[in-house]
Design a protein around this motif. Structure first.
Motif, mmCIF file in Angstrom:
data_model
loop_
_atom_site.group_PDB
_atom_site.id
_atom_site.type_symbol
_atom_site.label_atom_id
_atom_site.label_comp_id
_atom_site.label_asym_id
_atom_site.label_seq_id
_atom_site.Cartn_x
_atom_site.Cartn_y
_atom_site.Cartn_z
ATOM 1 N N LEU A 14 0.823 -1.204 0.000
ATOM 2 C CA LEU A 14 0.000 0.000 0.000
ATOM 3 C C LEU A 14 0.861 1.259 0.000
ATOM 4 O O LEU A 14 1.923 1.299 0.604
ATOM 5 C CB LEU A 14 -0.904 0.023 1.230
ATOM 6 N N ARG A 15 0.361 2.283 -0.659
ATOM 7 C CA ARG A 15 0.988 3.594 -0.562
ATOM 8 C C ARG A 15 0.791 4.116 0.865
ATOM 9 O O ARG A 15 -0.156 3.726 1.558
ATOM 10 C CB ARG A 15 0.352 4.562 -1.558
ATOM 11 N N PRO A 16 1.675 5.017 1.320
ATOM 12 C CA PRO A 16 1.541 5.536 2.684
ATOM 13 C C PRO A 16 0.155 6.108 2.986
ATOM 14 O O PRO A 16 -0.366 5.906 4.082
ATOM 15 C CB PRO A 16 2.627 6.616 2.743
ATOM 16 N N ALA A 17 -0.439 6.822 2.029
ATOM 17 C CA ALA A 17 -1.760 7.407 2.269
ATOM 18 C C ALA A 17 -2.807 6.326 2.502
ATOM 19 O O ALA A 17 -3.707 6.484 3.332
ATOM 20 C CB ALA A 17 -2.164 8.290 1.093
ATOM 21 N N ASP A 18 -2.702 5.204 1.768
ATOM 22 C CA ASP A 18 -3.671 4.122 1.931
ATOM 23 C C ASP A 18 -3.435 3.362 3.231
ATOM 24 O O ASP A 18 -4.386 2.952 3.904
ATOM 25 C CB ASP A 18 -3.610 3.177 0.733
ATOM 26 N N LEU A 19 -2.170 3.159 3.596
ATOM 27 C CA LEU A 19 -1.881 2.514 4.871
ATOM 28 C C LEU A 19 -2.327 3.406 6.022
ATOM 29 O O LEU A 19 -2.821 2.916 7.049
ATOM 30 C CB LEU A 19 -0.394 2.192 4.983
ATOM 31 N N ALA A 20 -2.177 4.714 5.866
ATOM 32 C CA ALA A 20 -2.667 5.638 6.889
ATOM 33 C C ALA A 20 -4.174 5.503 7.053
ATOM 34 O O ALA A 20 -4.697 5.550 8.172
ATOM 35 C CB ALA A 20 -2.302 7.078 6.509
ATOM 36 N N ASN A 21 -4.873 5.306 5.953
ATOM 37 C CA ASN A 21 -6.316 5.124 6.021
ATOM 38 C C ASN A 21 -6.660 3.842 6.771
ATOM 39 O O ASN A 21 -7.631 3.779 7.525
ATOM 40 C CB ASN A 21 -6.900 5.092 4.609
ATOM 41 N N VAL A 22 -5.856 2.795 6.574
ATOM 42 C CA VAL A 22 -6.053 1.542 7.320
ATOM 43 C C VAL A 22 -5.882 1.802 8.815
ATOM 44 O O VAL A 22 -6.705 1.401 9.635
ATOM 45 C CB VAL A 22 -5.059 0.466 6.842
ATOM 46 N N LEU A 23 -4.790 2.476 9.183
ATOM 47 C CA LEU A 23 -4.525 2.745 10.593
ATOM 48 C C LEU A 23 -5.629 3.585 11.217
ATOM 49 O O LEU A 23 -6.029 3.364 12.358
ATOM 50 C CB LEU A 23 -3.177 3.467 10.746
ATOM 51 N N HIS A 24 -6.106 4.555 10.480
ATOM 52 C CA HIS A 24 -7.130 5.451 11.012
ATOM 53 C C HIS A 24 -8.382 4.685 11.423
ATOM 54 O O HIS A 24 -9.073 5.073 12.378
ATOM 55 C CB HIS A 24 -7.474 6.518 9.974
ATOM 56 N N ASP A 41 6.437 8.185 6.851
ATOM 57 C CA ASP A 41 5.619 8.423 5.655
ATOM 58 C C ASP A 41 4.132 8.334 5.979
ATOM 59 O O ASP A 41 3.322 9.116 5.464
ATOM 60 C CB ASP A 41 5.969 7.397 4.573
ATOM 61 N N VAL A 42 3.766 7.365 6.823
ATOM 62 C CA VAL A 42 2.356 7.176 7.166
ATOM 63 C C VAL A 42 1.859 8.314 8.051
ATOM 64 O O VAL A 42 0.746 8.819 7.864
ATOM 65 C CB VAL A 42 2.161 5.810 7.856
ATOM 66 N N LEU A 43 2.667 8.731 9.017
ATOM 67 C CA LEU A 43 2.266 9.834 9.897
ATOM 68 C C LEU A 43 1.936 11.090 9.103
ATOM 69 O O LEU A 43 1.007 11.833 9.444
ATOM 70 C CB LEU A 43 3.378 10.138 10.900
ATOM 71 N N GLU A 44 2.695 11.341 8.042
ATOM 72 C CA GLU A 44 2.463 12.536 7.230
ATOM 73 C C GLU A 44 1.081 12.531 6.592
ATOM 74 O O GLU A 44 0.558 13.582 6.222
ATOM 75 C CB GLU A 44 3.530 12.642 6.143
ATOM 76 N N GLU A 45 0.475 11.342 6.465
ATOM 77 C CA GLU A 45 -0.819 11.219 5.791
ATOM 78 C C GLU A 45 -1.983 11.076 6.760
ATOM 79 O O GLU A 45 -3.123 10.981 6.328
ATOM 80 C CB GLU A 45 -0.797 9.997 4.852
ATOM 81 N N LEU A 46 -1.711 11.049 8.046
ATOM 82 C CA LEU A 46 -2.766 10.838 9.041
ATOM 83 C C LEU A 46 -3.358 12.154 9.514
ATOM 84 O O LEU A 46 -2.693 13.195 9.489
ATOM 85 C CB LEU A 46 -2.204 10.083 10.242
ATOM 86 N N PRO A 47 -4.607 12.138 9.986
ATOM 87 C CA PRO A 47 -5.165 13.331 10.622
ATOM 88 C C PRO A 47 -4.347 13.711 11.853
ATOM 89 O O PRO A 47 -3.679 12.873 12.460
ATOM 90 C CB PRO A 47 -6.581 12.891 11.022
#
Length: 457
Positions: free
Chosen positions: A179-189, A210-216
């Motif tokens: 997964l791209r970081p933005a998509d993995l961030a969506n999983v974590l969220h 990378d994932v933190l940068e994409e999280l709320p």
């Protein structure tokens, strides 16, 4: 799927495309929803959590799945686009069951769940989990055990119904490693706070950055707060300086100073410099790590720099030519060389001879509307930020501009990409028609509420 169909291991379903009868992709599988049952009866697979193009997660009941084959899921084409909400009686396979420590009933030995298999019951529309792939020995997210692996019946293990503390995450991560970081961030969220912390702990520093940068923002602060301080500082160093500075700026002053003291002096200096600017200005938006070359560097040197796979496309779109020193803030800024120009000139050409110095660079105190207008007017994806003395301070990229122009909760909002109504207002959950099992709640399907056909019919 026909009776007697082979079992399917759930790891093979992560991220798999979902197609309607016309062959159009309508979603991707992000998780599976099961309902645990009393005794040792295998859990019933109620449906899939599917992510549509707008990043909304919906529930796709198994009654709407007509086939699972060759890495794809086929559906009837009817979707209920209301956002998926997990019920108390339901469990998410990827989010909650993988990596659990369970017990073999025959020997009492603790094992780790690596995978689960699902199978459709003969002559019925129901699906259930029938087998569990486990590994003996204690292996956590940071080390891989060499213990024996085996596949057992669901009834041969216990422990899935218990709340587990310290659950691993390596197999959950393996299902989403592409997964791209933005998509993995969506999983974590969408995971629980407990599971989110476990997955974050299992990620390496660069991937977590990378994932933190994409999280709320709330998720960022929560995850950072649960890391050991030394590791939190390492992760901040691995983030893009502008994103790290934004995150640090949201922390209490005491926590911010403590983390800065643990960072490398050069990185901490960058953070302090960025935090000195107002958030919605060019200085507050910029990164302090653009590609900087001296005028006597060649086109070959420039191409070698932009080939770095860790650079985003926006950062790699152009280089900035400056007199020494090469680190920001640099010596005198001379101009920009765009990626396309590098492709048109011979490798031995000096970058100082092909610079574009026509465009006025941004001042660090330029307000967000001014920055956005610059990008729109000149069709740019990145722009230099230069101070009054002519030194390059950094560069602003278009993604940072968009990030600050969108609503604060844009990462949690689904956008209607095709201009049609998403059908969410007043809709009801997609339900299955059937009776409850052993007094537990079950999703039912009445085939009407809030549904739209994936093909638009």
């Amino acid at each position: 799927m026909a009776a007697g169909a082979p079992r399917i291991f759930v790891s093979h379903l992560a991220g798999v495309a979902v197609f309607d009868p016309n062959g159009d992709q309508v979603a991707r599988v992000r998780d599976l929803v099961v309902m645990l049952r009393v005794g040792r009866r295998p859990p019933r697979l109620l449906g899939l959590v599917a992510e549509v193009a707008t990043r909304r997660r919906i529930f796709l009941p198994m009654t709407r799945v007509t086939g699972i084959q060759s890495g794809q899921v086929l559906t009837t084409g009817v979707l209920n686009v209301r956002r998926f909400e997990q019920r108390p009686t339901e469990r998410l396979v990827f989010g909650e069951l993988l990596d659990r420590r369970v017990t073999l009933t025959e020997t009492g030995e603790e094992v780790t769940v690596l995978d689960l298999s699902v199978q459709q019951l003969p002559a019925r529309r129901d699906w259930e989990i029938d087998r569990v792939f486990v590994r003996k020995g204690r292996g956590g997210a940071f080390r891989r055990s060499k213990g024996e692996t085996l596949t057992v019946e669901w009834s041969a293990v216990t422990g899935f119904s218990l709340e587990e503390h310290g659950q691993g995450a390596e197999n959950l991560l393996a299902t989403f490693e592409q997964l791209r970081p933005a998509d993995l961030a969506n999983v974590l969220h969408h995971l629980s706070a407990k599971r989110r912390a476990e997955v974050a702990a299992a990620l390496d520093d660069d991937r977590l950055a990378d994932v933190l940068e994409e999280l709320p923002e709330d998720d960022q602060i929560e995850i950072l707060g649960k890391l050991a301080e030394e590791r939190a500082a390492d992760v901040l160093e691995a983030m893009d300086p502008d994103d790290a500075a934004d995150l640090l700026g949201e922390l209490p002053e005491q926590d911010k100073e403590r983390l800065l003291s643990l960072m490398k002096p050069a990185d901490a200096a960058d953070m302090r410099r960025l935090m000195a600017y107002e958030e919605h200005t060019a200085g507050g938006l910029m990164t302090t790590e653009p590609i900087v070359l001296r005028p006597d560097a060649t086109v070959a040197d420039a191409l070698a720099r932009i080939r770095n796979p860790d650079l985003s496309p926006a950062h790699a779109a152009q280089i900035y030519v400056c007199r020494p020193p090469d680190e920001t803030p640099t010596g005198k800024y001379l101009g920009t060389v765009h990626f396309q120009r590098l492709l048109r000139d011979p490798p031995y050409t000096l970058v100082g001879s092909i610079i574009d110095d026509d465009l006025q660079p941004l001042a660090p105190d330029a307000a967000l509307p001014v920055v956005a207008g610059f990008f729109a007017t000149y069709d740019m994806v990145a722009a230099p930020v230069v101070d009054e003395s002519g030194s390059l301070l950094g560069a602003v990229t278009v993604d940072d501009v968009l990030d600050h122009m969108l609503p604060d909760d844009w990462r949690e909002t689904e956008y209607d990409l095709d201009g049609t109504d998403d059908g969410t207002d007043g809709t009801a959950d997609d339900r299955r028609d059937g009776t409850a099992d052993e007094g537990t709640d079950e999703r039912a399907d009445d085939g009407t509420d809030g549904e739209v056909r994936a093909d638009g019919a």
